[in-house]
Scaffold this active site. Structure first.
Site, short mmCIF file in Angstrom:
data_model
loop_
_atom_site.label_atom_id
_atom_site.label_comp_id
_atom_site.label_asym_id
_atom_site.label_seq_id
_atom_site.Cartn_x
_atom_site.Cartn_y
_atom_site.Cartn_z
N ASP A 85 -80.62 15.84 -17.24
CA ASP A 85 -79.33 16.47 -17.01
C ASP A 85 -79.23 17.92 -17.54
OD1 ASP A 85 -76.52 15.57 -15.85
OD2 ASP A 85 -76.29 16.62 -17.88
N TYR A 109 -75.41 25.70 -20.07
CA TYR A 109 -76.31 25.22 -21.24
C TYR A 109 -77.31 26.23 -21.77
CZ TYR A 109 -74.53 20.57 -20.12
OH TYR A 109 -73.73 19.15 -19.89
N LYS A 159 -75.23 21.64 -12.86
CA LYS A 159 -73.89 21.90 -12.68
C LYS A 159 -73.60 23.45 -12.83
CE LYS A 159 -73.67 17.96 -16.06
NZ LYS A 159 -74.39 18.55 -17.28
N HIS A 206 -68.87 21.70 -12.36
CA HIS A 206 -68.86 20.99 -13.78
C HIS A 206 -67.50 20.81 -14.20
CE1 HIS A 206 -71.36 21.97 -17.86
NE2 HIS A 206 -70.44 20.85 -18.10
#
Ligand code: NAD
Length: 281
Positions: A47, A52, A77, A110
């Site tokens: 994930d 990120y 996401k 997200h």
């Protein structure tokens, strides 16, 4: 021995491993070791998210692993700054490039960010449907969506998400959203399943851990699995990665599940922002 991880069938008929590996806050420099450790331990579900900042490093690590693309369940996401349809297409293409793949297994919006884009997340959802129609992603879903947001998606497009990824752990069980999501045939992914490590000293978890000869993290993950949640705990330590996989050789009783259910602190236990108010780009 690598434990067998159960799968859950999504409405798109895609099978997702119920346990995966989370990568939030793992810096690109630490990704090669983390992904290598996760894959060697037996994780096949990763994930990540555009936000990120580690997609490129993950792509590099996966392509160096020698594991076949079809054996990995890869999730990303859409970042909050990419909700306009042209940005959905552009950033999704960039995610594929960075992750060095030609499709994703699952792509999520997200956050709904209802205070931005004049409250329009439906055109964003339509772009995800289009990506799925073009076979660039197998399953599509949302994250941090409240029932009213999902209801709007269904009303305006007729297509419900495969998944809603929401904050769930024993101290914040998100019960109203979780129950509504399940009732509508949408699978629940529990983010921060270990409460970011902050809940693991609880005496109720400790007593069950002593009974089963397990850690409090394993007890917590087992509680999620028995509730049907999909989880992807994060750890950079090989020992903990392995420990988090060793949860399929015992079962909590209904009374023990009820004991952990009683740990819920409602809104006081929430670690992240409330989805209605989160508007960070
Ligand atoms: P988590 O609940 O997985 O907890 C991670 C923390 O627990 C780390 O500090 C880790 O060192 C510790 N830990 C892990 N295993 C342990 C063990 N066996 N014993 C003791 N401590 C242990 O928190 P998280 O990383 O916030 O959540 C997991 C994943 O969920 C993220 O990595 C990310 O992929 C996803 N996520 C999604 C959203 C979203 O908005 N959709 C938000 C947060 C996280």
């Amino acid at each position: 021995m690598i434990p067998a991880i159960p799968t859950i069938t999504l409405q798109s008929k895609v099978e997702i491993p119920q346990l995966g590996f989370g990568t939030w806050k793992i810096l690109p420099i630490d990704i090669p070791e983390a992904i290598d450790g996760a894959l060697q331990s037996g994780y096949r579900h990763i994930d990540t998210a555009q936000g990120y900042g580690n997609e490129q490093a993950i792509g590099e690590a996966l392509s160096c692993s020698g594991i076949k693309r079809e054996e990995i369940f890869l999730v990303s996401k859409l970042d909050n700054c990419n909700h306009l349809p042209p940005d959905v297409y552009r950033s999704f293409e960039q995610s594929l490039t960075d992750l060095k793949v030609d499709y994703l297994d699952l792509f999520l919006i997200h956050w709904p960010v209802p205070l931005l884009y004049d409250g329009d997340f439906v055109s964003t959802w339509k772009a995800l449907i289009d990506l799925q129609d073009k076979h660039l992603v197998k399953a599509i879903g949302v994250s941090n969506f409240e029932p009213k947001h999902i209801r709007q998606l269904i009303q305006e497009t007729g297509q419900k998400p495969d998944i809603n990824q929401i904050e769930v752990h024993p101290f914040f069980q998100n019960n109203a959203t979780r129950a509504w999501t399940i009732e509508h045939g949408i699978a629940v992914e529990a983010w921060s399943p270990l409460g970011q490590g902050q809940i693991l000293q609880d005496h109720r978890l400790e007593s069950l851990a002593a009974k089963y000869g397990k850690s409090t993290a394993q007890i917590t993950l087992r509680w999620h699995i028995q509730h049907g949640n999909i989880v992807f705990p994060k750890s950079s330590s090989l020992t903990r990665m392995r420990e988090n996989l060793e949860i399929f050789d015992f079962e909590l009783s209904p009374d023990e599940i009820a004991l952990l259910d009683s740990c819920d602190q409602g809104e006081n236990g929430r670690l992240g922002p409330h989805p209605e108010r989160h508007n960070a780009m």
